[in-house]
Design a protein around this motif. Structure first.
Motif, PDB file in Angstrom:
ATOM      1  N   GLU A 119       0.819  -1.209   0.000  1.00 62.35           N
ATOM      2  CA  GLU A 119       0.000   0.000   0.000  1.00 62.35           C
ATOM      3  C   GLU A 119       0.857   1.264   0.000  1.00 62.35           C
ATOM      4  O   GLU A 119       0.668   2.179   0.803  1.00 62.35           O
ATOM      5  N   PRO A 156       0.634  -4.498  -3.636  1.00 63.78           N
ATOM      6  CA  PRO A 156      -0.737  -4.372  -3.132  1.00 63.78           C
ATOM      7  C   PRO A 156      -1.135  -2.910  -2.935  1.00 63.78           C
ATOM      8  O   PRO A 156      -0.332  -2.086  -2.494  1.00 63.78           O
ATOM      9  N   SER A 157      -2.378  -2.612  -3.242  1.00 61.01           N
ATOM     10  CA  SER A 157      -2.914  -1.265  -3.053  1.00 61.01           C
ATOM     11  C   SER A 157      -4.252  -1.340  -2.332  1.00 61.01           C
ATOM     12  O   SER A 157      -5.027  -2.272  -2.535  1.00 61.01           O
ATOM     13  N   SER A 158      -4.515  -0.358  -1.504  1.00 57.25           N
ATOM     14  CA  SER A 158      -5.830  -0.245  -0.883  1.00 57.25           C
ATOM     15  C   SER A 158      -6.802   0.357  -1.887  1.00 57.25           C
ATOM     16  O   SER A 158      -6.409   0.855  -2.957  1.00 57.25           O
ATOM     17  N   LEU A 159      -8.075   0.347  -1.546  1.00 53.52           N
ATOM     18  CA  LEU A 159      -9.059   0.977  -2.424  1.00 53.52           C
ATOM     19  C   LEU A 159      -8.993   2.500  -2.353  1.00 53.52           C
ATOM     20  O   LEU A 159      -9.758   3.186  -3.034  1.00 53.52           O
ATOM     21  N   VAL A 198      -5.174  -5.782  -5.090  1.00 53.09           N
ATOM     22  CA  VAL A 198      -5.951  -4.801  -4.337  1.00 53.09           C
ATOM     23  C   VAL A 198      -6.470  -5.439  -3.051  1.00 53.09           C
ATOM     24  O   VAL A 198      -6.718  -6.643  -2.988  1.00 53.09           O
ATOM     25  N   ASN A 199      -6.616  -4.632  -2.027  1.00 48.16           N
ATOM     26  CA  ASN A 199      -7.148  -5.073  -0.739  1.00 48.16           C
ATOM     27  C   ASN A 199      -8.571  -4.543  -0.601  1.00 48.16           C
ATOM     28  O   ASN A 199      -8.784  -3.333  -0.549  1.00 48.16           O
ATOM     29  N   ALA A 200      -9.539  -5.450  -0.572  1.00 47.80           N
ATOM     30  CA  ALA A 200     -10.953  -5.062  -0.596  1.00 47.80           C
ATOM     31  C   ALA A 200     -11.647  -5.569   0.659  1.00 47.80           C
ATOM     32  O   ALA A 200     -11.686  -6.778   0.903  1.00 47.80           O
ATOM     33  N   GLN A 238     -17.005  -3.623  -5.214  1.00 46.40           N
ATOM     34  CA  GLN A 238     -15.636  -3.154  -5.040  1.00 46.40           C
ATOM     35  C   GLN A 238     -14.743  -3.635  -6.174  1.00 46.40           C
ATOM     36  O   GLN A 238     -13.933  -2.861  -6.717  1.00 46.40           O
ATOM     37  N   VAL A 242     -12.724  -1.350  -9.236  1.00 46.97           N
ATOM     38  CA  VAL A 242     -11.331  -1.452  -9.675  1.00 46.97           C
ATOM     39  C   VAL A 242     -11.282  -1.681 -11.189  1.00 46.97           C
ATOM     40  O   VAL A 242     -10.493  -1.054 -11.904  1.00 46.97           O
ATOM     41  N   ILE A 256      -7.057  -9.278 -11.697  1.00 46.66           N
ATOM     42  CA  ILE A 256      -7.134  -8.669 -10.363  1.00 46.66           C
ATOM     43  C   ILE A 256      -6.933  -9.760  -9.323  1.00 46.66           C
ATOM     44  O   ILE A 256      -7.575 -10.812  -9.381  1.00 46.66           O
ATOM     45  N   LYS A 443      -8.463   2.975   4.704  1.00 43.30           N
ATOM     46  CA  LYS A 443      -9.015   2.338   3.527  1.00 43.30           C
ATOM     47  C   LYS A 443     -10.224   3.135   3.069  1.00 43.30           C
ATOM     48  O   LYS A 443     -10.904   3.727   3.869  1.00 43.30           O
TER      49      LYS A 443
END
Length: 483
Positions: A119, A156-159, A198-200, A238, A242, A256, A443
Motif C-alpha cells: 500500500e 498491493p494497493s488499498s481501495l 488490491v485489498n478489498a 468493489q 477497480v 485482479i 481504507k
C-alpha cells in the motif's frame, strides 16, 4: 416429493461440479504480531497436513517462515520492505535482493509472487511512490536474469487509489496517479502476466443499514445508474470499481488479485454484525464467490486469486478490538469457525516448540491502515539506494525477455492475460487515500467514497482451498439417493 425431472437435475449438477476446476485460488494472510503464536514450522505443517489451504501471503520475507514452507506444496507470496524500494529501482540493488531473498529458498519453497512494498500509495512518500514502478520493473528483470521467470511481481494497493467509487461505473484512479503511476504499472503487469493486487474489505464500508449488502445476504441492492446493474454484494461492487478504473486507462484485461479481505470475530461492545457467525458467513460467501467462475457483473466468468485476512488472531496489534480479531484460527490452531477448510474434524492441536522459531518479524505493511501517516521506512538494503528513474539498456533487454508472455508463477492461479493493445484513456481523478498497511493508513469505502479505518495487521500468508472429486461426490451422492 421430488419432481419428475428432479433426478436428472441433480445428476446434471453433480456432473457440472465434477467437471468444474477442483482447485480454487483462495489463500490466507499469515500474521505474526502475537506473543502466543506457534512457530513457523508448526504452522506450515498444520496448513499442509490438516487443512485444504495451499497458498499463503507474507508481508515480509522472514527467512524462517519462507524456509518453513519448503517442500509443503504451499505457494508463498513474499513482500519486499517499503524501505527497500529505492534500492530495488537500481539494477544492483534488485540483483542483490534476489540473491539474498529468493535464491536460497526457491524452488524448494514455491515463491509465487514478490510484492514490492505494501500500500505504497497510501504512505504519501513521494520517494517511494516515484520509485515504485521502476522497482517493479527492475526486480522482475533481476528475477528473469537469475532464471526465476515464473515468479510474478506486483504491489498491493488499498481501495484508496480510487475516487468516485460509487457507483462502480464512475470509478477512476486518483488524479495524477492515473497516468503517472497506474498506466505504466498496468502496462508492466500486462506484459508480465502479473495481477493488479488490491485489498478489498466490505467490513470497512458497512453500517447497520448496509450489513446485508456487505455480507451478500438477501437485500434490495444498490443500483448503478451508469450501467443499470443492481449490486447485491459490496465485494462484487468493489471489484467492479477497480475494473472500471482500469478500463478507463485501457487495461481491463489485466487480472485482479485480492490481496486482503476478511471479517473480524470481535469488535467494540455494541457494534452490530461482528461475531464468529458473521465472520464465517462472509468467508463462506467469499470462497463460493471467487471460486464459482461466475465472476462479477462487469467481469463475467472470471476467477480471482484471493487471500483471506487473516490466519491468526494477533494480540499485539494496536488499535480497535477488531484489529486483533480477524483470525481464522486461535493461536493453538483451533478453528474460530467452520467454513469447510479442515481435512478432518477439527481438534485442538497444541503448538510444537520449534528451536528454529524466530521472533515475530517486523512487517512493512498491514491489512489495515492507521489514521496517521507512517514514518518513512528504514532502508534495510546494503545495496545502492539512489532512485533509478529509468532502466539501462541491459535491464530493458532482460525485462523484454520477461515480458514475452511468460506463464504465471503459480499453476493454480488463473492469471494469463489477454494481449489487447488498447490506447490508454487518461482519466483525471481527484481522490482520497487510505493506508491499509499494518503501519498507518486508511481504507476507502468504494460504496460511500469515505475513508474508513482498516485493521492493522502484520505479515500475511495466503492459501488455496482444494475440493477433490471425493468431496464433491460425498456431498452430491446423498442427494441422488434421496431423489
Amino acid at each position: 416429493m421430488a419432481t419428475p425431472w428432479g433426478g436428472d437435475l441433480v445428476i446434471i449438477c453433480i456432473f457440472l461440479a465434477i467437471a468444474a476446476p477442483l482447485t480454487t485460488a483462495i489463500g490466507v494472510n499469515y500474521g505474526t504480531k502475537g506473543d502466543n503464536l506457534p512457530p513457523p514450522a508448526t504452522v506450515a505443517a498444520f496448513l499442509a497436513n490438516r487443512t485444504i489451504i495451499d497458498r499463503v501471503k507474507l508481508f515480509d520475507n522472514n527467512p524462517d517462515i519462507v524456509r518453513a514452507f519448503a517442500g509443503t506444496g504451499i505457494s508463498v507470496m513474499v513482500t519486499a520492505a517499503n524501505g527497500d524500494i529505492p534500492s530495488l529501482a537500481t539494477k544492483e540493488g534488485a540483483a542483490a535482493w534476489v540473491a539474498a531473498n529468493v535464491a536460497p529458498y526457491y524452488p524448494a519453497t514455491e515463491i509465487s509472487l514478490v510484492a514490492v512494498g505494501n500500500e505504497i500509495m497510501d504512505t504519501a512518500d513521494q520517494n517511494l511512490i516515484g520509485n515504485l514502478v521502476p522497482a517493479m520493473r527492475t526486480l522482475k528483470a533481476a528475477l528473469v536474469a537469475a532464471g526465476y521467470r515464473r515468479i510474478r511481481v506486483s504491489t498491493p494497493s488499498s481501495l484508496g487509489i480510487l475516487v468516485d467509487s460509487q457507483p462502480p461505473s464512475a470509478t477512476r484512479f486518483r488524479d495524477g496517479w492515473d497516468t503517472a503511476v497506474f498506466a505504466p504499472m498496468l502496462q508492466f503487469l500486462r506484459k508480465t502476466s502479473s495481477p493488479l493486487v488490491v485489498n478489498a474489505y466490505p467490513y470497512f464500508g458497512y453500517n447497520g443499514d448496509t450489513l446485508p449488502y456487505a455480507l451478500a445476504r438477501p437485500n434490495p441492492g444498490v443500483r448503478d445508474a451508469g450501467t443499470g446493474i443492481t449490486y447485491t454484494s459490496m465485494f462484487q461492487a468493489q471489484l467492479d470499481s477497480v475494473y472500471s478504473a482500469m478500463k478507463k486507462l485501457g487495461f481491463e484485461d489485466v487480472e485482479i488479485l485480492v490481496g486482503e479481505t476478511g471479517w473480524p470475530t470481535k469488535a467494540m461492545d455494541g457494534q452490530i454484525g461482528v461475531s464468529p457467525a458473521e465472520a464465517a458467513e462472509y468467508i463462506r460467501y467469499l470462497i463460493g464467490e471467487v471460486s464459482s467462475g461466475l465472476g462479477t457483473p462487469l467481469m463475467p466468468k472470471r476467477t480471482f486469486e484471493t487471500y483471506i485476512f487473516a490466519l491468526f488472531n494477533e494480540d499485539l496489534k494496536p488499535g480497535p478490538v477488531a484489529e486483533r480479531n480477524f483470525g481464522m484460527f486461535q493461536p493453538d490452531l483451533t478453528p474460530m469457525y467452520d467454513v469447510g477448510i479442515m481435512k478432518d474434524p477439527p481438534v485442538k492441536t497444541a503448538p510444537a516448540h520449534d528451536s528454529d522459531a524466530a521472533a515475530p518479524p517486523e512487517e512493512n505493511g498491514s491489512s489495515s491502515a492507521k489514521a496517521s501517516a507512517p514514518a518513512p521506512p528504514e532502508d534495510r538494503s546494503s545495496a545502492a539506494t539512489s532512485p533509478a528513474p529509468s532502466e539501462d539498456e541491459s535491464t530493458d533487454k532482460t525485462l523484454e525477455e520477461a515480458e514475452g508472455g511468460e506463464a504465471p508463477s503459480s499453476p493454480k492461479s488463473e492469471l494469463a492475460t489477454e494481449n489487447s493493445l488498447e490506447d490508454d484513456n487518461s482519466s483525471n481523478a481527484a481522490a482520497k487515500g487510505g493506508d491499509n498497511n499494518k503501519g498507518s493508513s486508511e481504507k476507502t469505502n468504494p460504496e460511500e467514497g469515505v475513508a474508513t479505518q482498516p485493521p492493522s495487521g502484520d505479515a500475511s500468508k495466503a492459501t488455496t482451498f482444494i475440493f477433490p472429486v471425493s468431496w464433491v461426490l460425498a456431498v452430491a451422492l446423498p442427494l441422488v439417493m434421496h431423489v
